[in-house]
Design a protein around this motif. Structure first.
Motif, PDB file in Angstrom:
ATOM      1  N   GLU A  33       0.874  -1.185  -0.050  1.00  0.00           N
ATOM      2  CA  GLU A  33      -0.181  -0.133  -0.006  1.00  0.00           C
ATOM      3  C   GLU A  33       0.891   1.343  -0.011  1.00  0.00           C
ATOM      4  OE1 GLU A  33      -3.110   0.366  -0.451  1.00  0.00           O
ATOM      5  OE2 GLU A  33      -3.230  -1.933  -0.610  1.00  0.00           O
ATOM      6  N   PHE A  34       2.114   1.229   0.697  1.00  0.00           N
ATOM      7  CA  PHE A  34       2.859   2.394   0.699  1.00  0.00           C
ATOM      8  C   PHE A  34       3.347   2.628  -0.717  1.00  0.00           C
ATOM      9  CE2 PHE A  34       7.219   4.140   1.158  1.00  0.00           C
ATOM     10  CZ  PHE A  34       6.840   5.290   1.842  1.00  0.00           C
ATOM     11  N   LYS A  35       3.856   1.647  -1.290  1.00  0.00           N
ATOM     12  CA  LYS A  35       4.398   1.520  -2.504  1.00  0.00           C
ATOM     13  C   LYS A  35       3.304   2.046  -3.576  1.00  0.00           C
ATOM     14  CE  LYS A  35       6.598  -0.896  -6.549  1.00  0.00           C
ATOM     15  NZ  LYS A  35       7.259  -2.364  -6.637  1.00  0.00           N
ATOM     16  N   GLY A  36       2.150   1.898  -3.423  1.00  0.00           N
ATOM     17  CA  GLY A  36       1.177   2.404  -4.206  1.00  0.00           C
ATOM     18  C   GLY A  36       1.002   3.711  -4.072  1.00  0.00           C
ATOM     19  N   ASN A  37       0.797   4.279  -2.725  1.00  0.00           N
ATOM     20  CA  ASN A  37       0.711   5.814  -2.296  1.00  0.00           C
ATOM     21  C   ASN A  37       1.832   6.385  -3.004  1.00  0.00           C
ATOM     22  OD1 ASN A  37      -1.522   5.126  -1.139  1.00  0.00           O
ATOM     23  ND2 ASN A  37      -0.661   4.661   0.844  1.00  0.00           N
ATOM     24  N   VAL A  38       3.046   5.936  -2.906  1.00  0.00           N
ATOM     25  CA  VAL A  38       4.232   6.748  -3.337  1.00  0.00           C
ATOM     26  C   VAL A  38       4.080   6.962  -5.001  1.00  0.00           C
ATOM     27  CG1 VAL A  38       6.731   6.640  -3.832  1.00  0.00           C
ATOM     28  CG2 VAL A  38       5.946   5.999  -1.629  1.00  0.00           C
ATOM     29  N   ILE A  92      -7.776  -1.057 -22.881  1.00  0.00           N
ATOM     30  CA  ILE A  92      -7.588  -2.399 -22.302  1.00  0.00           C
ATOM     31  C   ILE A  92      -6.574  -2.244 -21.263  1.00  0.00           C
ATOM     32  CG2 ILE A  92      -7.613  -4.852 -22.212  1.00  0.00           C
ATOM     33  CD1 ILE A  92      -8.454  -4.912 -25.396  1.00  0.00           C
ATOM     34  N   ASN A  93      -6.793  -2.784 -19.877  1.00  0.00           N
ATOM     35  CA  ASN A  93      -5.975  -2.619 -18.987  1.00  0.00           C
ATOM     36  C   ASN A  93      -5.918  -3.864 -18.206  1.00  0.00           C
ATOM     37  OD1 ASN A  93      -5.657  -1.774 -15.692  1.00  0.00           O
ATOM     38  ND2 ASN A  93      -4.130  -0.727 -17.238  1.00  0.00           N
ATOM     39  N   LEU A  94      -4.713  -4.377 -18.371  1.00  0.00           N
ATOM     40  CA  LEU A  94      -4.611  -5.577 -17.374  1.00  0.00           C
ATOM     41  C   LEU A  94      -3.903  -5.580 -16.127  1.00  0.00           C
ATOM     42  CD1 LEU A  94      -4.755  -8.894 -17.863  1.00  0.00           C
ATOM     43  CD2 LEU A  94      -2.359  -8.746 -18.526  1.00  0.00           C
ATOM     44  N   TRP A  95      -4.405  -5.755 -15.165  1.00  0.00           N
ATOM     45  CA  TRP A  95      -4.060  -5.463 -13.709  1.00  0.00           C
ATOM     46  C   TRP A  95      -4.679  -6.535 -12.644  1.00  0.00           C
ATOM     47  CZ3 TRP A  95      -7.449  -3.915  -9.611  1.00  0.00           C
ATOM     48  CH2 TRP A  95      -8.987  -4.250 -10.124  1.00  0.00           C
ATOM     49  N   ALA A  96      -3.836  -6.227 -11.296  1.00  0.00           N
ATOM     50  CA  ALA A  96      -4.584  -7.410 -10.192  1.00  0.00           C
ATOM     51  C   ALA A  96      -4.687  -6.429  -9.017  1.00  0.00           C
ATOM     52  CB  ALA A  96      -3.463  -8.412 -10.116  1.00  0.00           C
ATOM     53  N   THR A  97      -5.392  -7.023  -8.049  1.00  0.00           N
ATOM     54  CA  THR A  97      -5.636  -6.263  -6.738  1.00  0.00           C
ATOM     55  C   THR A  97      -4.383  -6.133  -5.947  1.00  0.00           C
ATOM     56  OG1 THR A  97      -6.702  -8.294  -6.039  1.00  0.00           O
ATOM     57  CG2 THR A  97      -8.179  -6.724  -7.007  1.00  0.00           C
ATOM     58  N   TRP A  98      -3.396  -7.186  -6.108  1.00  0.00           N
ATOM     59  CA  TRP A  98      -2.179  -7.221  -5.192  1.00  0.00           C
ATOM     60  C   TRP A  98      -1.359  -6.463  -5.841  1.00  0.00           C
ATOM     61  CZ3 TRP A  98       1.359  -8.894  -8.700  1.00  0.00           C
ATOM     62  CH2 TRP A  98       1.015  -9.676  -9.710  1.00  0.00           C
ATOM     63  N   CYS A  99      -1.374  -5.773  -6.905  1.00  0.00           N
ATOM     64  CA  CYS A  99      -0.106  -5.035  -7.639  1.00  0.00           C
ATOM     65  C   CYS A  99      -0.272  -3.505  -7.436  1.00  0.00           C
ATOM     66  CB  CYS A  99      -0.339  -5.323  -9.207  1.00  0.00           C
ATOM     67  SG  CYS A  99       0.352  -4.209  -9.986  1.00  0.00           S
ATOM     68  N   PRO A 100       0.563  -3.083  -6.568  1.00  0.00           N
ATOM     69  CA  PRO A 100       0.574  -1.559  -6.125  1.00  0.00           C
ATOM     70  C   PRO A 100       0.657  -0.642  -7.561  1.00  0.00           C
ATOM     71  CG  PRO A 100       1.926  -2.888  -4.803  1.00  0.00           C
ATOM     72  CD  PRO A 100       1.554  -3.802  -5.657  1.00  0.00           C
ATOM     73  N   PRO A 101       1.454  -0.846  -8.281  1.00  0.00           N
ATOM     74  CA  PRO A 101       1.410   0.101  -9.477  1.00  0.00           C
ATOM     75  C   PRO A 101       0.027   0.005 -10.350  1.00  0.00           C
ATOM     76  CG  PRO A 101       3.425  -1.090  -9.629  1.00  0.00           C
ATOM     77  CD  PRO A 101       2.502  -1.802  -8.511  1.00  0.00           C
ATOM     78  N   CYS A 102      -0.540  -1.090 -10.461  1.00  0.00           N
ATOM     79  CA  CYS A 102      -1.916  -1.197 -10.910  1.00  0.00           C
ATOM     80  C   CYS A 102      -2.994  -0.494 -10.290  1.00  0.00           C
ATOM     81  CB  CYS A 102      -2.210  -2.739 -10.982  1.00  0.00           C
ATOM     82  SG  CYS A 102      -1.103  -3.792 -11.752  1.00  0.00           S
ATOM     83  N   LYS A 103      -2.846  -0.461  -8.858  1.00  0.00           N
ATOM     84  CA  LYS A 103      -3.887   0.170  -8.240  1.00  0.00           C
ATOM     85  C   LYS A 103      -3.577   1.833  -8.180  1.00  0.00           C
ATOM     86  CE  LYS A 103      -4.705  -1.967  -4.151  1.00  0.00           C
ATOM     87  NZ  LYS A 103      -4.394  -2.813  -3.064  1.00  0.00           N
ATOM     88  N   ALA A 104      -2.279   2.220  -8.109  1.00  0.00           N
ATOM     89  CA  ALA A 104      -1.968   3.440  -8.306  1.00  0.00           C
ATOM     90  C   ALA A 104      -2.421   4.468  -9.629  1.00  0.00           C
ATOM     91  CB  ALA A 104      -0.378   3.788  -8.101  1.00  0.00           C
ATOM     92  N   GLU A 105      -2.306   3.395 -10.718  1.00  0.00           N
ATOM     93  CA  GLU A 105      -3.002   4.066 -12.012  1.00  0.00           C
ATOM     94  C   GLU A 105      -4.221   4.050 -12.163  1.00  0.00           C
ATOM     95  OE1 GLU A 105      -1.178   2.280 -15.338  1.00  0.00           O
ATOM     96  OE2 GLU A 105      -2.308   0.541 -15.333  1.00  0.00           O
ATOM     97  N   GLY A 183       3.667  -1.010 -17.463  1.00  0.00           N
ATOM     98  CA  GLY A 183       4.017  -0.097 -15.950  1.00  0.00           C
ATOM     99  C   GLY A 183       3.172   0.826 -15.898  1.00  0.00           C
ATOM    100  N   ALA A 184       3.010   1.563 -14.524  1.00  0.00           N
ATOM    101  CA  ALA A 184       2.158   2.414 -14.376  1.00  0.00           C
ATOM    102  C   ALA A 184       2.395   3.838 -15.300  1.00  0.00           C
ATOM    103  CB  ALA A 184       2.225   2.808 -12.663  1.00  0.00           C
ATOM    104  N   ALA A 185       1.012   4.308 -15.493  1.00  0.00           N
ATOM    105  CA  ALA A 185       1.250   5.650 -16.067  1.00  0.00           C
ATOM    106  C   ALA A 185      -0.086   6.432 -15.782  1.00  0.00           C
ATOM    107  CB  ALA A 185       1.062   5.371 -17.593  1.00  0.00           C
ATOM    108  N   ASP A 186      -0.057   7.598 -16.191  1.00  0.00           N
ATOM    109  CA  ASP A 186      -1.051   8.610 -15.911  1.00  0.00           C
ATOM    110  C   ASP A 186      -1.803   8.610 -16.900  1.00  0.00           C
ATOM    111  OD1 ASP A 186      -3.036  10.471 -14.805  1.00  0.00           O
ATOM    112  OD2 ASP A 186      -1.379  11.830 -13.944  1.00  0.00           O
TER     113      ASP A 186
END
Length: 204
Positions: A33-38, A92-105, A183-186
């Motif tokens: 969660e900290f990584k995702g917040n960063v 199309i976005n491939l992601w997972a709930t356990w992936c901090p970069p996924c949740k961040a974007e 990878g994560a992107a805005d």
């Protein structure tokens, strides 16, 4: 750390900085969660932008079609073919709930979808990499994200089997890949919105 005149060990500013840096790195490595917040914070100051140079209109990459046979399943068990969406712009976005970069974007993807909510030409598909759309849909609902979530049926095709997630591709109206990024992107930045609008307005 150094010693005073009596030989007592004392902290210096550099030692304190080192301790803080080590704590920060440890948190990045072991606290998802900290990584995702960063990452989310860095997005807000302009980093992790969707690189306009990764957009490949009228290049050999744009000749890559998903083809027939890719079947998606929604959280209710309904199925449809990706090929049936030709004539639309498909994000199309491939992601997972356990992936901090996924949740961040995800917040930026949600903003992008809201921008196009009245444009029926643009379709958004978030695909759960674990094949559990019910769980992923629960997370999205918890975050108040208006993003439909699906799972892939059968083997993951090459176009959706990246080395890392999150992984995003955009298909044009002909079903050709015109953008891809690992990878994560805005995706809420104006350059990417303009790119999507140009695709949507293109009648070819």
């Amino acid at each position: 750390m150094k010693k005073d005149s009596k030989g007592t060990k004392i902290f210096t500013l550099s030692n304190a900085f080192l301790v803080v840096a080590l704590i920060f790195v440890a948190a990045l490595l072991f606290v998802p969660e900290f990584k995702g917040n960063v990452i989310s914070g860095l997005m807000k100051i302009g980093l992790f932008q969707a690189n306009i140079q990764e957009i490949h209109i009228a290049t050999p990459l744009s000749q890559q079609q998903p083809g027939d046979g890719i079947i998606l399943r929604d959280k209710n068990g309904q199925h449809f073919s990706l090929d049936s969406l030709k004539g639309h712009i498909v994000f199309i976005n491939l992601w997972a709930t356990w992936c901090p970069p996924c949740k961040a974007e995800l917040p930026s993807i949600n903003k992008l979808k809201k921008h196009f909510e009245n444009n029926k030409t643009v379709i958004f598909l978030t695909i759960d990499a674990d094949g559990a759309p019910q769980k992923a849909a629960g997370y999205l609902a918890q975050q108040s994200f208006d993003l439909p979530v699906y799972a892939l049926e059968g083997r993951i095709p090459q176009m959706l089997s990246p080395d890392a997630i999150p992984y995003t591709i955009v298909l044009d109206k002909g079903g050709f890949i015109v953008y891809r990024h690992s990878g994560a992107a805005d995706y809420s930045r104006s350059k990417f919105i303009d790119f999507m609008e140009r695709l949507a307005d293109n009648n070819h």
